[in-house]
Design an enzyme around this catalytic site. Structure first.
Site, mmCIF file in Angstrom:
data_model
loop_
_atom_site.group_PDB
_atom_site.id
_atom_site.type_symbol
_atom_site.label_atom_id
_atom_site.label_comp_id
_atom_site.label_asym_id
_atom_site.label_seq_id
_atom_site.Cartn_x
_atom_site.Cartn_y
_atom_site.Cartn_z
ATOM 1 N N SER A 1 -16.148 69.177 96.841
ATOM 2 C CA SER A 1 -17.581 69.381 96.619
ATOM 3 C C SER A 1 -17.862 69.093 95.147
ATOM 4 O O SER A 1 -18.206 69.971 94.371
ATOM 5 C CB SER A 1 -17.985 70.808 96.992
ATOM 6 O OG SER A 1 -17.284 71.751 96.221
ATOM 7 N N HIS B 1 -14.791 72.674 102.684
ATOM 8 C CA HIS B 1 -13.349 72.935 102.629
ATOM 9 C C HIS B 1 -12.732 73.283 103.980
ATOM 10 O O HIS B 1 -11.548 73.593 104.057
ATOM 11 C CB HIS B 1 -13.042 74.082 101.654
ATOM 12 C CG HIS B 1 -13.326 73.724 100.227
ATOM 13 N ND1 HIS B 1 -13.298 74.634 99.203
ATOM 14 C CD2 HIS B 1 -13.662 72.547 99.657
ATOM 15 C CE1 HIS B 1 -13.591 74.038 98.059
ATOM 16 N NE2 HIS B 1 -13.827 72.769 98.310
ATOM 17 N N GLU C 1 -16.756 79.448 99.964
ATOM 18 C CA GLU C 1 -15.630 80.337 99.623
ATOM 19 C C GLU C 1 -16.044 81.800 99.682
ATOM 20 O O GLU C 1 -17.073 82.173 99.127
ATOM 21 C CB GLU C 1 -15.139 80.039 98.194
ATOM 22 C CG GLU C 1 -14.735 78.603 98.003
ATOM 23 C CD GLU C 1 -14.345 78.286 96.555
ATOM 24 O OE1 GLU C 1 -14.068 79.220 95.780
ATOM 25 O OE2 GLU C 1 -14.333 77.095 96.217
ATOM 26 N N GLU D 1 -8.199 75.579 100.620
ATOM 27 C CA GLU D 1 -7.731 76.462 99.552
ATOM 28 C C GLU D 1 -6.918 77.633 100.096
ATOM 29 O O GLU D 1 -6.711 78.635 99.406
ATOM 30 C CB GLU D 1 -8.921 76.944 98.720
ATOM 31 C CG GLU D 1 -9.611 75.764 98.020
ATOM 32 C CD GLU D 1 -10.662 76.171 96.996
ATOM 33 O OE1 GLU D 1 -11.001 77.370 96.904
ATOM 34 O OE2 GLU D 1 -11.138 75.275 96.290
ATOM 35 N N ASP E 1 -18.613 81.559 96.677
ATOM 36 C CA ASP E 1 -18.992 80.256 96.113
ATOM 37 C C ASP E 1 -19.788 79.544 97.193
ATOM 38 O O ASP E 1 -19.233 79.119 98.210
ATOM 39 C CB ASP E 1 -17.768 79.435 95.698
ATOM 40 C CG ASP E 1 -18.182 78.080 95.114
ATOM 41 O OD1 ASP E 1 -19.409 77.834 94.984
ATOM 42 O OD2 ASP E 1 -17.298 77.271 94.785
ATOM 43 N N GLU F 1 -21.426 82.160 92.989
ATOM 44 C CA GLU F 1 -21.264 80.874 92.293
ATOM 45 C C GLU F 1 -22.139 79.825 92.985
ATOM 46 O O GLU F 1 -22.215 79.785 94.214
ATOM 47 C CB GLU F 1 -19.782 80.481 92.373
ATOM 48 C CG GLU F 1 -19.430 79.152 91.732
ATOM 49 C CD GLU F 1 -17.921 78.874 91.882
ATOM 50 O OE1 GLU F 1 -17.122 79.837 91.923
ATOM 51 O OE2 GLU F 1 -17.559 77.693 91.978
ATOM 52 N N ASP G 1 -20.953 76.389 88.417
ATOM 53 C CA ASP G 1 -19.836 75.434 88.576
ATOM 54 C C ASP G 1 -20.428 74.026 88.493
ATOM 55 O O ASP G 1 -20.438 73.404 87.417
ATOM 56 C CB ASP G 1 -19.127 75.705 89.909
ATOM 57 C CG ASP G 1 -18.124 74.631 90.278
ATOM 58 O OD1 ASP G 1 -17.809 73.775 89.436
ATOM 59 O OD2 ASP G 1 -17.637 74.613 91.432
ATOM 60 N N LYS H 1 -13.382 73.937 84.935
ATOM 61 C CA LYS H 1 -12.452 73.032 85.610
ATOM 62 C C LYS H 1 -12.164 71.882 84.665
ATOM 63 O O LYS H 1 -13.034 71.028 84.441
ATOM 64 C CB LYS H 1 -13.093 72.486 86.884
ATOM 65 C CG LYS H 1 -13.344 73.529 87.978
ATOM 66 C CD LYS H 1 -14.249 72.927 89.033
ATOM 67 C CE LYS H 1 -14.248 73.712 90.333
ATOM 68 N NZ LYS H 1 -15.315 73.222 91.250
ATOM 69 N N HIS I 1 -8.987 76.115 89.665
ATOM 70 C CA HIS I 1 -8.310 75.012 90.356
ATOM 71 C C HIS I 1 -9.346 74.107 91.015
ATOM 72 O O HIS I 1 -10.549 74.356 90.919
ATOM 73 C CB HIS I 1 -7.373 75.609 91.421
ATOM 74 C CG HIS I 1 -8.140 76.290 92.536
ATOM 75 N ND1 HIS I 1 -7.625 76.528 93.779
ATOM 76 C CD2 HIS I 1 -9.419 76.785 92.576
ATOM 77 C CE1 HIS I 1 -8.527 77.116 94.536
ATOM 78 N NE2 HIS I 1 -9.619 77.286 93.833
ATOM 79 N N ARG I 2 -8.902 73.089 91.755
ATOM 80 C CA ARG I 2 -9.786 72.304 92.625
ATOM 81 C C ARG I 2 -9.283 72.432 94.066
ATOM 82 O O ARG I 2 -8.133 72.826 94.302
ATOM 83 C CB ARG I 2 -9.792 70.819 92.223
ATOM 84 C CG ARG I 2 -10.269 70.509 90.835
ATOM 85 C CD ARG I 2 -11.645 71.026 90.495
ATOM 86 N NE ARG I 2 -12.744 70.593 91.352
ATOM 87 C CZ ARG I 2 -13.727 69.782 90.988
ATOM 88 N NH1 ARG I 2 -13.729 69.239 89.781
ATOM 89 N NH2 ARG I 2 -14.723 69.500 91.819
ATOM 90 N N LYS J 1 -9.700 81.480 89.227
ATOM 91 C CA LYS J 1 -9.851 81.102 90.638
ATOM 92 C C LYS J 1 -8.726 80.151 90.998
ATOM 93 O O LYS J 1 -8.624 79.069 90.432
ATOM 94 C CB LYS J 1 -11.179 80.344 90.801
ATOM 95 C CG LYS J 1 -12.224 81.054 91.617
ATOM 96 C CD LYS J 1 -13.503 80.230 91.694
ATOM 97 C CE LYS J 1 -13.444 79.134 92.743
ATOM 98 N NZ LYS J 1 -14.795 78.581 93.039
HETATM 99 P P1 PGA Z 1 -13.986 71.664 94.785
HETATM 100 O O1 PGA Z 1 -14.266 73.176 95.139
HETATM 101 O O2 PGA Z 1 -12.725 71.596 94.045
HETATM 102 O O3 PGA Z 1 -13.973 71.001 96.135
HETATM 103 O O4 PGA Z 1 -15.163 71.205 93.943
HETATM 104 C C1 PGA Z 1 -14.014 74.231 94.271
HETATM 105 C C2 PGA Z 1 -15.278 74.890 93.831
HETATM 106 O O5 PGA Z 1 -16.390 74.435 94.203
HETATM 107 O O6 PGA Z 1 -15.239 75.853 93.094
HETATM 108 ZN ZN ZN Z 2 -17.627 75.996 93.107
#
Ligand code: PGA
Ligand code: ZN
Length: 436
Positions: free
Chosen positions: A44, A157, A166, A207, A243, A287, A314, A339, A367-368, A390
């Protein structure tokens, strides 16, 4: 030889946790010391992120190969950084940015640049014979972050009908990182038993969180509250974070449409939805509750919930200091997800952290959804005294690699290890928010 002088660097194409290619870079120093780092990849991804260079050649990995980025490391970056000291991180990263010369690192690829930037830091730390967190953070690196563990996956995800991306558990009341991780693991397994007792398949999302089909997203919150209680904890000690990744729901007309069930909201309607959930459930943070372009909407959400919850940007900030400054000006959030691959160098990542901390924002290294066994994130969290981290579920090796690294750092720090939110940083209220 009194400097960790770089001779060259190279990279190779490896696989991330989704089985897609990513880069691993190696930086070599004159005395033979090396540093190795690999970079993650999101699903995402926000529109303000630095550019992840993919080959686009559909004959290899469906176009997702990173051979061009690999070649850029060896042919363009390597000669440009040869002779530089790996410990001069700011200078090194400036050279990498200048070499790329685009705003979003699209020429060389942020994946190529970040892999080298991190590998150089690792090489320098190895040269000084220091663990990475100590090299980056100095003597004040002694705080372990609170893990935000994503135990139920939805959105982009997971192949289920859950819209929120999430659902995380956050052991704010643990005494130490290792206790927090144990609590997280117990609750995760309790949730697994509850889900299988109700006939749900035990598969997990990107995840590591479970990915069941549910009646609606609120059922996920009910199930997690139940799992917390059945594990012997209460929701004062273990809170829940969401999230929403709501940029994925934004429509051309300026509203929101959840893609799986098709529910539509106006901006105001979505704000009311989050306020309703915050009233009913023991939320710790939300988030990306609104779209990445909607600073105004975020400010409205801050007025409603900012005293009680962390509102984490984010996609909104994309680990970009210019966007963070705009958010601070608008009063749009009180926390930022960090990130490194959204911005593309270690120095710029640390600058964002510094400015966020100065503005009183909580910052959360993350993380991703496509990640690797690389553990730099854990060291970065300790080096910067991050209050939170995270790294997904307490399950799947690329997720637990970071948590296990934090366990090892905690044990190396021994009695000097601190945990969680520093006293001067305001912890959101422990009770479900009362929302006006
Ligand atoms: P992504 O998801 O790594 O797919 O962007 C993680 C997040 O949105 O926090
Ligand atoms: Zn996010």
């Amino acid at each position: 030889m009194n400097k960790p002088q770089i001779t060259r660097c190279c990279a190779k194409e490896i696989l991330d946790s989704r089985g897609n290619p990513t880069l691993e870079a190696t930086v070599f120093l004159t005395d033979g010391t090396v540093g190795v780092a690999s970079v993650p990849s999101g699903a995402s991804t926000g529109i303000y992120e630095a550019c992840e260079k993919r080959d686009g050649d559909r004959r290899r990995y469906g176009g997702r190969g990173v051979r061009e980025a690999v070649v850029n490391v060896g042919r363009v970056i390597s000669p440009a950084i040869s002779g530089i000291s790996a410990s001069e991180q700011a200078e090194l990263d400036r050279i990498l940015c200048d070499l790329d010369s685009t705003e979003n690192k699209s020429r060389l690829g942020a994946n190529a640049i970040l892999a080298v930037s991190l590998a150089a830091a690792r090489a320098a730390a190895n040269w000084y014979r220091m663990p990475l967190y100590r090299y980056l953070g100095g003597i004040s690196a002694e705080r372990l972050p609170i893990p935000m563990m994503n135990i139920l996956n939805g959105g982009a995800h997971a192949q289920n009908n859950v819209e929120i991306q999430e659902f995380m558990i956050v052991p704010v009341g643990a005494e130490s990182f290792s206790e927090a991780l144990r609590m997280g693991s117990e609750i995760y397994h309790t949730l697994g038993r509850i889900l299988s007792g109700e006939g749900h398949p035990s598969g997990v999302g990107d995840e590591g969180g479970y990915a069941p089909n549910l009646k609606d997203d609120e059922e996920a919150l009910e199930l997690i509250c139940r799992a917390i209680e059945e594990s012997g904890y209460d929701t004062d000690r273990v809170r829940i974070s969401l999230d929403c990744a709501a940029s994925e729901w934004f429509t051309e007309e300026g509203g929101y449409r959840m893609p799986k069930r098709g529910a539509s909201f106006s901006r105001q309607g979505l704000i009311e939805y989050w306020c309703g959930l915050a009233k009913k459930y023991p939320l710790f943070s939300i988030e990306d509750g609104l779209d990445q372009r909607d600073f105004e909407g975020w400010s409205e959400l801050m007025k409603r919930l900012g005293k009680d919850l962390l509102l984490v940007g984010d996609d909104l900030f994309a680990t970009n200091v210019k966007r963070l400054r705009e958010g601070i000006r608008h009063g749009s959030a009180n926390a930022i997800l960090v990130k490194p691959n959204q911005i593309g160098t270690l120095s710029e990542t640390v600058q964002v952290i510094r400015e966020a901390a100065e503005a009183g924002y909580a910052f959360i290294p993350s993380h991703r959804s496509g990640d690797t066994e690389d553990t730099t994130l854990a060291d970065l969290a300790v080096a910067t005294s991050a209050p939170l981290i995270k790294s997904g579920a307490p399950c799947r090796s690329e997720r637990v690699a970071k948590y296990n690294r934090l366990l090892r750092i905690e044990s190396a720090l021994g009695s000097s290890a601190l945990y969680g939110l520093p006293r001067r940083q305001s912890a959101p209220a422990r009770k479900p928010a009362t929302v006006g």
